[in-house]
Design a protein around this motif. Sequence first.
Motif, PDB file in Angstrom:
ATOM      1  N   PHE A 113       0.817  -1.215   0.000  1.00  0.00           N
ATOM      2  CA  PHE A 113       0.000   0.000   0.000  1.00  0.00           C
ATOM      3  C   PHE A 113       0.854   1.269   0.000  1.00  0.00           C
ATOM      4  O   PHE A 113       0.555   2.230  -0.711  1.00  0.00           O
ATOM      5  CB  PHE A 113      -0.937   0.013   1.211  1.00  0.00           C
ATOM      6  N   ASN A 137       2.244   2.093  -3.277  1.00  0.00           N
ATOM      7  CA  ASN A 137       1.232   2.308  -4.326  1.00  0.00           C
ATOM      8  C   ASN A 137       0.052   3.109  -3.774  1.00  0.00           C
ATOM      9  O   ASN A 137      -1.103   2.711  -3.911  1.00  0.00           O
ATOM     10  CB  ASN A 137       0.737   0.959  -4.871  1.00  0.00           C
ATOM     11  N   GLN A 138       0.352   4.255  -3.164  1.00  0.00           N
ATOM     12  CA  GLN A 138      -0.697   5.067  -2.531  1.00  0.00           C
ATOM     13  C   GLN A 138      -1.725   5.525  -3.560  1.00  0.00           C
ATOM     14  O   GLN A 138      -1.378   5.987  -4.638  1.00  0.00           O
ATOM     15  CB  GLN A 138      -0.056   6.269  -1.834  1.00  0.00           C
ATOM     16  N   ARG A 147      -3.757   3.636  -5.223  1.00  0.00           N
ATOM     17  CA  ARG A 147      -4.136   2.572  -6.160  1.00  0.00           C
ATOM     18  C   ARG A 147      -5.049   1.560  -5.459  1.00  0.00           C
ATOM     19  O   ARG A 147      -4.814   1.188  -4.311  1.00  0.00           O
ATOM     20  CB  ARG A 147      -2.892   1.851  -6.683  1.00  0.00           C
ATOM     21  N   VAL A 148      -6.093   1.138  -6.152  1.00  0.00           N
ATOM     22  CA  VAL A 148      -7.039   0.164  -5.602  1.00  0.00           C
ATOM     23  C   VAL A 148      -6.569  -1.249  -5.964  1.00  0.00           C
ATOM     24  O   VAL A 148      -6.295  -1.544  -7.136  1.00  0.00           O
ATOM     25  CB  VAL A 148      -8.464   0.393  -6.145  1.00  0.00           C
ATOM     26  N   LYS A 205      -7.564   0.268  -0.804  1.00  0.00           N
ATOM     27  CA  LYS A 205      -6.509   1.188  -1.209  1.00  0.00           C
ATOM     28  C   LYS A 205      -6.005   1.948   0.011  1.00  0.00           C
ATOM     29  O   LYS A 205      -6.674   2.019   1.048  1.00  0.00           O
ATOM     30  CB  LYS A 205      -7.005   2.184  -2.245  1.00  0.00           C
ATOM     31  N   GLU A 251      -5.302   5.626   1.125  1.00  0.00           N
ATOM     32  CA  GLU A 251      -5.591   7.000   0.755  1.00  0.00           C
ATOM     33  C   GLU A 251      -4.334   7.851   0.945  1.00  0.00           C
ATOM     34  O   GLU A 251      -3.685   7.792   1.975  1.00  0.00           O
ATOM     35  CB  GLU A 251      -6.704   7.551   1.648  1.00  0.00           C
TER      36      GLU A 251
END
Length: 236
Positions: A169, A172-173, A175-176, A228, A230
């Motif tokens: 996470f 890859n902030q 990204r879902v 995700k 946030e």
Amino acid sequence: MSDCILVVDDDREIVKAISILLEGEGYEVLKAYDGLQALDILASRQVRLVLIDVMMPKLDGLSALMRIREKQNIPIIVLSAKSEDSDKVLGLSMGADDYVAKPYNPQELAARVKSQLRRYTCLGDIHAGSREGEIRNGRLLYHTDEKILYADGEPVKLTPTETKIVELFMRNQGRVFPAEEIYRRVWEEEAYASENTVMVHIRRIREKLELNPKEPEYIKVVWGIGYKMEKQEKGN
């Protein structure tokens, strides 16, 4: 030096069978037949992974699991004849990294042990490119070399599996990720009925890093798609 694994079950035949399986894979195996014996061994020996049954005398597996988690973050795989989802979720929510229902498939059990040890000894970059130093997101700071997450300057005590999810996470902030993709990347195996497993780990992470886990600022559900992290403004 081979990795040392602790096998805990009150059924001595099961302990013997698993020991033969794991010794054949090159591991050193220690044996315990109840939760108290397991805690005694862990206090005196360096163990890399625990396989533990749920229903045992003196101290049951889930109670022993919670006691282990107070002091150690080594991988723990729960062994149980109970295969219902509720029992699996309970084990995972108490700190287990994986769950294998009896009767177990020997090849599957060996593969899960290898997978957990690989993640524990090498909590490295997962398909996301290497970055040096630190990743910051609001009140969270992740040290990529040390594999430690800080919240408001304090280290967050995460299990190896939780660390993998947090790293995914943080790198890859915004990204879902569908639950199936999180499972494939973190557990490094095909996602079969993975939704509950991922959900429980997400809940545990929220409890550790969110100010209000019921109204999370960071790890959010995107309904019908996945999860995700946030991206927060600096200083939030």
